[in-house]
Design a protein around this motif. Structure first.
Motif, mmCIF file in Angstrom:
data_model
loop_
_atom_site.group_PDB
_atom_site.id
_atom_site.type_symbol
_atom_site.label_atom_id
_atom_site.label_comp_id
_atom_site.label_asym_id
_atom_site.label_seq_id
_atom_site.Cartn_x
_atom_site.Cartn_y
_atom_site.Cartn_z
ATOM 1 N N ALA A 1 9.579 12.943 -25.922
ATOM 2 C CA ALA A 1 10.002 14.303 -25.369
ATOM 3 C C ALA A 1 9.094 14.443 -24.410
ATOM 4 O O ALA A 1 7.884 14.469 -24.589
ATOM 5 N N GLY A 2 9.628 14.797 -23.314
ATOM 6 C CA GLY A 2 8.760 15.109 -21.895
ATOM 7 C C GLY A 2 8.636 13.897 -21.150
ATOM 8 O O GLY A 2 7.898 12.730 -21.704
ATOM 9 N N MET A 3 9.141 13.808 -19.923
ATOM 10 C CA MET A 3 9.053 12.760 -19.283
ATOM 11 C C MET A 3 8.015 12.996 -18.094
ATOM 12 O O MET A 3 8.368 13.480 -16.840
ATOM 13 N N ARG A 4 6.814 12.799 -18.118
ATOM 14 C CA ARG A 4 5.656 12.854 -17.256
ATOM 15 C C ARG A 4 5.115 11.379 -16.997
ATOM 16 O O ARG A 4 5.473 10.405 -17.629
ATOM 17 N N ALA A 5 3.918 11.402 -16.315
ATOM 18 C CA ALA A 5 3.164 10.071 -16.158
ATOM 19 C C ALA A 5 2.638 9.409 -17.429
ATOM 20 O O ALA A 5 2.756 8.088 -17.599
ATOM 21 N N LEU A 6 2.307 10.229 -18.220
ATOM 22 C CA LEU A 6 1.795 9.668 -19.694
ATOM 23 C C LEU A 6 3.086 9.187 -20.522
ATOM 24 O O LEU A 6 2.867 8.051 -20.943
ATOM 25 N N SER A 7 3.907 9.659 -20.383
ATOM 26 C CA SER A 7 5.279 9.185 -21.122
ATOM 27 C C SER A 7 5.903 8.055 -20.221
ATOM 28 O O SER A 7 6.684 7.120 -21.135
ATOM 29 N N ASN A 8 5.666 7.799 -19.407
ATOM 30 C CA ASN A 8 6.221 6.594 -18.429
ATOM 31 C C ASN A 8 5.577 5.563 -19.026
ATOM 32 O O ASN A 8 6.153 4.574 -19.180
ATOM 33 N N GLU A 9 4.173 5.733 -19.392
ATOM 34 C CA GLU A 9 3.538 4.521 -19.821
ATOM 35 C C GLU A 9 4.075 4.141 -21.099
ATOM 36 O O GLU A 9 3.982 3.074 -21.607
ATOM 37 N N VAL A 10 4.263 5.099 -22.036
ATOM 38 C CA VAL A 10 4.464 5.105 -23.501
ATOM 39 C C VAL A 10 5.914 4.383 -23.389
ATOM 40 O O VAL A 10 6.179 3.150 -24.267
ATOM 41 N N CYS A 11 6.871 4.846 -22.539
ATOM 42 C CA CYS A 11 8.212 4.145 -22.635
ATOM 43 C C CYS A 11 8.321 2.683 -22.285
ATOM 44 O O CYS A 11 8.806 2.042 -22.845
ATOM 45 N N LYS A 12 7.285 2.650 -20.998
ATOM 46 C CA LYS A 12 7.255 1.149 -20.758
ATOM 47 C C LYS A 12 6.850 -0.083 -21.805
ATOM 48 O O LYS A 12 7.416 -0.893 -21.823
ATOM 49 N N ASN A 13 5.883 0.477 -22.346
ATOM 50 C CA ASN A 13 5.239 -0.372 -23.454
ATOM 51 C C ASN A 13 6.176 -0.576 -24.727
ATOM 52 O O ASN A 13 6.367 -1.507 -25.331
ATOM 53 N N ILE A 14 6.930 0.600 -25.011
ATOM 54 C CA ILE A 14 7.661 0.429 -25.954
ATOM 55 C C ILE A 14 9.117 -0.351 -25.803
ATOM 56 O O ILE A 14 9.665 -1.222 -26.399
ATOM 57 N N VAL A 15 9.737 -0.103 -24.507
ATOM 58 C CA VAL A 15 10.886 -0.701 -24.276
ATOM 59 C C VAL A 15 10.579 -2.306 -24.285
ATOM 60 O O VAL A 15 11.199 -3.146 -24.566
ATOM 61 N N LEU A 16 9.469 -2.687 -23.385
ATOM 62 C CA LEU A 16 8.979 -4.044 -23.421
ATOM 63 C C LEU A 16 8.714 -4.863 -24.674
ATOM 64 O O LEU A 16 9.132 -5.867 -24.838
ATOM 65 N N ALA A 17 8.493 -3.987 -25.635
ATOM 66 C CA ALA A 17 8.260 -4.561 -27.148
ATOM 67 C C ALA A 17 9.380 -4.817 -27.812
ATOM 68 O O ALA A 17 9.217 -5.542 -28.698
ATOM 69 N N GLY A 18 10.341 -4.298 -27.295
ATOM 70 C CA GLY A 18 11.747 -4.573 -28.111
ATOM 71 C C GLY A 18 12.329 -3.692 -29.050
ATOM 72 O O GLY A 18 12.765 -4.171 -30.076
#
Length: 333
Positions: free
Chosen positions: A36-53
Motif C-alpha cells: 500500500a502506497g507507491m513511493r520510492a521505498l515501495s518501488n524497492e520493495v516491489c522490485k525485489n519481491i517481483v524478481l523473487a517470483g
C-alpha cells in the motif's frame, strides 16, 4: 488455485532454490502480497519481491504521479505525470518478471474495510498515516495476516513487523571429527510471538539511564513516534523545517511522549528532531534502497518459513550510517 513450479521456473529461480529450498520457493510462488502506497521505498520493495517470483502482488494507491516523484522512483517516467501511481509503476514491475501477477487497486486505503486485508498472506504499508497503520495492524492480527509498516523521511527510515505468531525452521550443519564424512544437516522447528504496534508504543521503560536505554532501543524509535503525534494533531501533515511553531510543537510533544514512556527527557535531543524535520518530506534514493531492500528480504523470509524474521523494529539513521534491530515488547525488560 495452487501454482506448481514448472521446470522453466525452477531453472529461472535456481539460485534462490539452492539458497532456501524448493518448498520455500513453492510457498512464495503461491503467496499474495499487498503493498500500500507507491513511493520510492515501495518501488524497492516491489522490485525485489517481483524478481523473487511471488504469486501475486497488489499495489494499492489512489494518488497520481507528480514531478517530484520522478526524483527517486525508478518505475516512473516523465510521461506518467498525472497518471495513477500504481498503474504507472505496475507496467514497469510486470516487465521485471511477467510470471508474477501484478494487480492495481486505485481506491483509498482509508476506505478499505478491515476484511479486505485478510485475503493476503502479507500486508505491507509504506508511508501510511498513523491512524490507518494502527487500524490495519489490529485487523491483520485478528486473521493472523503478516503485517509490515515502513517509512522513509530523508536520511531516516523505519520498519515494523507484526506476524502475531510465526513458525519457521532453521538449518544447522554439524561437522564430524572424521574428515571423510559429510557434515550432517539438522533442521530445528521454532516459533516467535509478536506484540501489536499499539502495545509497543505504550511500553513503559522505567527511567533507565540513557546508556542502558540505548542498548535496548534507538532514540529514533521515539523520534518517529513524535512525528506521528504531530501528524495526528495537524490533520496528517508533516512539520515544516522553516516553521518555528512546528519545531516548538515537536519539542513539546517530545517532552510529553518521553514522560509518558518513563524515559529521561534528554534521550531524544533537539538536534535529532531538527535533522529529521529538515528532510522529513524528502525521498533519498540510497536510504530507500537500504530500508526497502531490508524490508523486501524480511517479507520473503516470512513467506519462505525459513529462518527468523525481524522481531520487531528496524531503524535506519543515514546521518550516522547505522541500521539497528530492536525487539520492543509490551513491557520493557
Amino acid at each position: 488455485m495452487e501454482h506448481k513450479i514448472t521446470e522453466d521456473e525452477a531453472a529461472l529461480y535456481d539460485r534462490q532454490i539452492r539458497l532456501w529450498g524448493l518448498e520455500a520457493q513453492h510457498r512464495m510462488r503461491n503467496a499474495s502480497i499487498l503493498v500500500a502506497g507507491m513511493r520510492a521505498l515501495s518501488n524497492e520493495v516491489c522490485k525485489n519481491i517481483v524478481l523473487a517470483g511471488v504469486g501475486s502482488i497488489t499495489i494499492l494507491e489512489h494518488e497520481t504521479v507528480t514531478e517530484e516523484d520522478l526524483g527517486a522512483q525508478f518505475f516512473l517516467r516523465r510521461e506518467d505525470i498525472g497518471r495513477n501511481r500504481g498503474e504507472a509503476a505496475a507496467e514497469m514491475a510486470r516487465l521485471l518478471n511477467p510470471r508474477v501477477n501484478v494487480i492495481v487497486d486505485k481506491e483509498d486505503i482509508a476506505q478499505k474495510p478491515t476484511s479486505y486485508f485478510s485475503q493476503f498472506n502479507v500486508v505491507c504499508l509504506t508511508g501510511c498515516s498513523p491512524e490507518q497503520t494502527i487500524r490495519i495492524d489490529n485487523a491483520c492480527r485478528e486473521t493472523k495476516t503478516g503485517f509490515y509498516a515502513a517509512g522513509v523521511h530523508g536520511f531516516f527510515g523505519y520498519m515494523f513487523c507484526d506476524l502475531t505468531h510465526h513458525e519457521y525452521r532453521e538449518e544447522s550443519k554439524e561437522t564430524s571429527l572424521d574428515k571423510s564424512k559429510e557434515p550432517e544437516t539438522t533442521t530445528s522447528h521454532l516459533s516467535q510471538d509478536y506484540d501489536s504496534l499499539v502495545s509497543t508504543l505504550e511500553t513503559s521503560w522505567g527511567y533507565p539511564t540513557p546508556k542502558a536505554l540505548k542498548r535496548k532501543v534507538s532514540p529514533l524509535f521515539f523520534a518517529i513516534q513524535i512525528l506521528w503525534l504531530f501528524q495526528l494533531g495537524n490533520g496528517g501533515r508533516l512539520p515544516h523545517a522553516s516553521s518555528h511553531d512546528d519545531l516548538e510543537a515537536l519539542f513539546k510533544l517530545r517532552d510529553e511522549r518521553l514522560k509518558s514512556a518513563q524515559v529521561n527527557g534528554d534521550f531524544v535531543g533537539n538536534d535529532l528532531l531538527q535533522t529529521l524535520v529538515g528532510t522529513v518530506s524528502a525521498e533519498i534514493a540510497p536510504v530507500c534502497a537500504i530500508v526497502g531492500g531490508f524490508l523486501a528480504q524480511d517479507i520473503l523470509k516470512t513467506l519462505s518459513g525459513k529462518d527468523a524474521p525481524l522481531l520487531n523494529y528496524f531503524l535506519y539513521n543515514g546521518v550516522e550510517g547505522t541500521g539497528l534491530v530492536h525487539h520492543v515488547q509490551k513491557k520493557s525488560t
